[in-house]
Each structure stands twice: as structure tokens, then as C-alpha cells.
Design an enzyme around this catalytic site. Sequence first.
Site, mmCIF file in Angstrom:
data_model
loop_
_atom_site.group_PDB
_atom_site.id
_atom_site.type_symbol
_atom_site.label_atom_id
_atom_site.label_comp_id
_atom_site.label_asym_id
_atom_site.label_seq_id
_atom_site.Cartn_x
_atom_site.Cartn_y
_atom_site.Cartn_z
ATOM 1 N N CYS A 124 16.193 14.960 19.788
ATOM 2 C CA CYS A 124 16.061 14.732 18.338
ATOM 3 C C CYS A 124 17.345 15.025 17.566
ATOM 4 O O CYS A 124 17.478 14.617 16.412
ATOM 5 C CB CYS A 124 14.923 15.569 17.770
ATOM 6 S SG CYS A 124 13.337 15.187 18.520
ATOM 7 N N HIS A 259 15.873 16.288 10.015
ATOM 8 C CA HIS A 259 15.112 15.628 11.074
ATOM 9 C C HIS A 259 13.632 15.748 10.713
ATOM 10 O O HIS A 259 13.174 16.790 10.260
ATOM 11 C CB HIS A 259 15.395 16.297 12.414
ATOM 12 C CG HIS A 259 14.451 15.877 13.492
ATOM 13 N ND1 HIS A 259 14.180 14.555 13.743
ATOM 14 C CD2 HIS A 259 13.690 16.591 14.364
ATOM 15 C CE1 HIS A 259 13.303 14.475 14.733
ATOM 16 N NE2 HIS A 259 12.982 15.697 15.120
ATOM 17 N N ASN A 289 7.558 11.598 13.923
ATOM 18 C CA ASN A 289 8.825 12.058 14.487
ATOM 19 C C ASN A 289 9.416 10.940 15.346
ATOM 20 O O ASN A 289 8.887 10.638 16.420
ATOM 21 C CB ASN A 289 8.564 13.321 15.323
ATOM 22 C CG ASN A 289 9.837 13.900 15.928
ATOM 23 O OD1 ASN A 289 10.886 13.257 15.931
ATOM 24 N ND2 ASN A 289 9.746 15.104 16.442
HETATM 25 O O1 UT7 Z 1 11.627 17.362 17.087
HETATM 26 C C1 UT7 Z 1 11.215 18.624 17.501
HETATM 27 C C2 UT7 Z 1 9.934 18.395 18.227
HETATM 28 N N1 UT7 Z 1 8.779 19.086 17.937
HETATM 29 C C3 UT7 Z 1 8.399 19.824 16.873
HETATM 30 O O2 UT7 Z 1 9.076 20.089 15.956
HETATM 31 C C4 UT7 Z 1 7.008 20.361 16.912
HETATM 32 C C5 UT7 Z 1 6.921 21.808 16.598
HETATM 33 N N2 UT7 Z 1 5.566 22.284 16.637
HETATM 34 C C6 UT7 Z 1 4.595 21.890 15.783
HETATM 35 O O3 UT7 Z 1 4.844 21.065 14.932
HETATM 36 C C7 UT7 Z 1 3.251 22.513 15.873
HETATM 37 O O4 UT7 Z 1 3.280 23.571 16.791
HETATM 38 C C8 UT7 Z 1 2.140 21.507 16.275
HETATM 39 C C9 UT7 Z 1 1.907 20.522 15.173
HETATM 40 C C10 UT7 Z 1 2.529 20.772 17.556
HETATM 41 C C11 UT7 Z 1 0.836 22.250 16.534
HETATM 42 O O5 UT7 Z 1 0.446 22.976 15.368
HETATM 43 P P1 UT7 Z 1 -0.109 24.445 15.506
HETATM 44 O O6 UT7 Z 1 -0.522 24.858 14.172
HETATM 45 O O7 UT7 Z 1 0.940 25.236 16.233
HETATM 46 O O8 UT7 Z 1 -1.391 24.245 16.404
HETATM 47 P P2 UT7 Z 1 -1.709 24.905 17.814
HETATM 48 O O9 UT7 Z 1 -0.927 24.274 18.891
HETATM 49 O O10 UT7 Z 1 -1.664 26.382 17.653
HETATM 50 O O11 UT7 Z 1 -3.227 24.463 17.996
HETATM 51 C C12 UT7 Z 1 -4.252 24.928 17.110
HETATM 52 C C13 UT7 Z 1 -5.563 24.256 17.474
HETATM 53 C C14 UT7 Z 1 -5.910 24.365 18.950
HETATM 54 O O12 UT7 Z 1 -7.305 24.539 19.045
HETATM 55 P P3 UT7 Z 1 -7.936 26.004 19.325
HETATM 56 O O13 UT7 Z 1 -7.337 26.402 20.636
HETATM 57 O O14 UT7 Z 1 -7.470 26.846 18.176
HETATM 58 O O15 UT7 Z 1 -9.394 25.722 19.351
HETATM 59 C C15 UT7 Z 1 -5.534 23.015 19.507
HETATM 60 O O16 UT7 Z 1 -6.299 22.668 20.653
HETATM 61 O O17 UT7 Z 1 -5.489 22.844 17.186
HETATM 62 C C16 UT7 Z 1 -5.890 22.105 18.351
HETATM 63 N N3 UT7 Z 1 -5.151 20.853 18.371
HETATM 64 C C17 UT7 Z 1 -5.624 19.736 17.790
HETATM 65 N N4 UT7 Z 1 -6.769 19.478 17.119
HETATM 66 C C18 UT7 Z 1 -6.941 18.235 16.641
HETATM 67 C C19 UT7 Z 1 -3.937 20.591 18.895
HETATM 68 N N5 UT7 Z 1 -3.610 19.311 18.676
HETATM 69 C C20 UT7 Z 1 -4.621 18.756 17.985
HETATM 70 C C21 UT7 Z 1 -4.864 17.469 17.455
HETATM 71 N N6 UT7 Z 1 -6.020 17.267 16.786
HETATM 72 N N7 UT7 Z 1 -3.981 16.463 17.574
#
Ligand code: UT7
Length: 332
Positions: A124, A259, A289
Site C-alpha cells: 500500500c 492512504h 482500500n
Molecule cells: O493498507 C493497510 C491494510 N490494512 C489495514 O489498514 C487494516 C487495519 N485493520 C482494520 O482496519 C481493522 O482491524 C478491521 C477493519 C480489519 C477489523 O476491525 P476490528 O474492529 O479490529 O474488528 P475485529 O477484527 O476485532 O473483529 C471484531 C468482530 C469479530 O467478532 P467477535 O469475535 O467479536 O464475535 C469478527 O469476527 O467483528 C467480526 N468481523 C466481522 N463481522 C461482520 C470481522 N469481520 C467482519 C465482517 N462482518 N466483515
Amino acid sequence: MSQYPGTAEPLLRRATLTGLGHYLPRNIVSNADLSQRVDTSDEWITERTGIRQRHFASPDETAGFMAAQAAREALKAAGVEAQALDAIILATSTPDQAFPATAVHVQAALGAKRAFGFDISAACSGFIFGLSVADSMIRSGQVNNVLVIGSEVYSRILNFEDRGTCVLFGDGAGAALLQARDVPRSGPGILSTHLHSDGTLADILYVDGAVGQRDKSGFLVMNGREVFRHAVNLLASAVNEALLAHDLTAKDIDWLVPHQANRRIIDGVGKKLGLPPERVVITVDAHANTSAASIPLALWQAVNDGRIKAGQLILLEALGGGLTWGSALLRL
Ligand code: UT7
């Protein structure tokens, strides 16, 4: 002859941005569309990321094809012929082939006979790494006219069984034409770029596979929480590094063009710097993204809708797999 007759200051040779172009695939996929295929919801995606839709490429919309389309638009905007190009630098982690570089396909498509071309792999952060290389080549006198392009088809490397990653990315391309100009210190051009990598964090964001590794999935893998944890701090430090290098503060910046990975990361960096949201360009809602393409796409958008104007000071920042991260400061 100098463009600045009568100026008392000595002129500096700088890489100035003279044209921008873009390409977005025809197929738009909303969060609601995606939730038909993946166990997710519009509410979750919008709340956690700010993403509302993304473009997904059709088979004919390759990284090379999209890059060439964006490049044509950038050349047209600048009124420059492809034959005038000295170099084409293409940032991508989804190239058409392992080799030759996708940049040479773009060269052929444009008929840019004089130009050499190569790809940059910095995920990225690729566009900022590309800008940095182009800036150095222009300052050294090696080249005069360079296209820096970010072009990505992440839809081809997404694992649609992994809802934590497949909702975050989209496809597209953005291109910037950089031309050598002799300008006063207060004039346009790239003022500096600041690049970083930390390979000890390579395992938090990567593609599982390489050429010839038939036992690998070839899918993007990410520990989102870990990337998030590093992102705000590293991006804010890269931005501060650029400001410090020129004895500036965030107040001096007209626009932050970050970004576009996640609205929460963008807001976090803006807050850390004390930059009001009205001076931060956001396109993650419409494009998701698009990795190396996200910054040139956002720049194109904000220049074309009249927000970013000639003479303004613009700060770019990105972070991606590697980890790689960096910033660039430029005056339009
Ligand atoms: O270019 C650089 C590349 N990447 C990034 O910048 C990404 C950086 N990270 C992020 O943006 C965030 O960490 C995410 C958006 C990927 C995830 O957000 P989060 O608030 O950290 O969520 P999490 O991974 O802690 O997941 C929370 C909950 C989980 O459920 P439980 O275990 O709490 O029941 C996940 O299973 O959300 C669930 N979950 C979803 N639910 C619905 C994860 N993905 C999804 C989804 N839809 N797509």
C-alpha cells in the site's frame, strides 16, 4: 529559459506534478451486494471501516490495462505526448505477470518508445515509494518526464471465506505525471519523501504464496488488529518527519491525502496531528482500500472536484505490507 523571470532566488530543479489520471473498474459492489456472498453487513463494514462500496475488476481489467488508462488521462491533463516520457514507474502488488514488469505493458500500450519501465513492490506504500524514486531521478538530472502509477486488482487475491479481509479492498488505478522544472524554493514540486520498512512485521500482512509455489493459496492474509495497532503511530510519525524536515507544523498543510485503508485510521492520524477533517481527503467510502492506487486516486478526485488547488501544500502518507510506510510533502 526560466519560468520565473525576474526572480532573485536561485532556482531549484524539482519534480513537479503536472497531470493526474484515474481508472475505476465498471463493476461497483456495495456492502449490501457483498453481504449476499459473505457473512457480513453494511452496518458492520460502514461502522468499522467507513467503506460503502468498492470497484471489482472484470477479467479484461488487468493492472496493466487500468494503469494505461489512468496514464493516458494524466498525459492528456498535462498536454504531454507519450513519446516525451523518460520513465514509467508502476507500483503494484497484483502485477499482470511475475515478469516482465507490468510497467513495460503500459509502455507498449502508450507507445512510449523512449521510456524505460519497472515495477515497485511496496504494497500500500508503493505510490509513495514510486514518487520517491521518481523525485530522486528527476533531481539528479537522469530523467525529465516520469509517470508514477499505482494499479491494483486486489479482488484477484482476496479470500472470500475470510470476512475480516475480503470486505476491505477494491480495484483501481491512479497515475501522476512528474516533470522536471526549475522553480524558486516557494514554487511547486516534491519537497521531500520519507520511506520506512520493518521486515520483522512481515507476517501481519502478506500474500500467501509466490511464483511456482503451487501449494500456497495466493490469498491476502492480515492480522487486522495488529496492523491497526501499528498504523496510527507509524503514520503520524512519518507525517511529523516530513513536517520537521521543513520546519512546518500541521497548520501549514492545506491537505492531508492519506492512504485509504480505514476511516478510523485516517481520523486517528488527523486527530493526532490536530488536522481538522475538512483538510483531509477521504475516498475510502467509494473506493475501499485500493492499495498502491489509493493515494493517486484520492489526489485525482480532490484536484478534479476543485478542492485541491495549484500552489497548495499537500502531505501524503501510507502504510502497508512489509510493513512499509512513508510520507511525501509536495506543493502543487
Ligand atoms: O493498507 C493497510 C491494510 N490494512 C489495514 O489498514 C487494516 C487495519 N485493520 C482494520 O482496519 C481493522 O482491524 C478491521 C477493519 C480489519 C477489523 O476491525 P476490528 O474492529 O479490529 O474488528 P475485529 O477484527 O476485532 O473483529 C471484531 C468482530 C469479530 O467478532 P467477535 O469475535 O467479536 O464475535 C469478527 O469476527 O467483528 C467480526 N468481523 C466481522 N463481522 C461482520 C470481522 N469481520 C467482519 C465482517 N462482518 N466483515
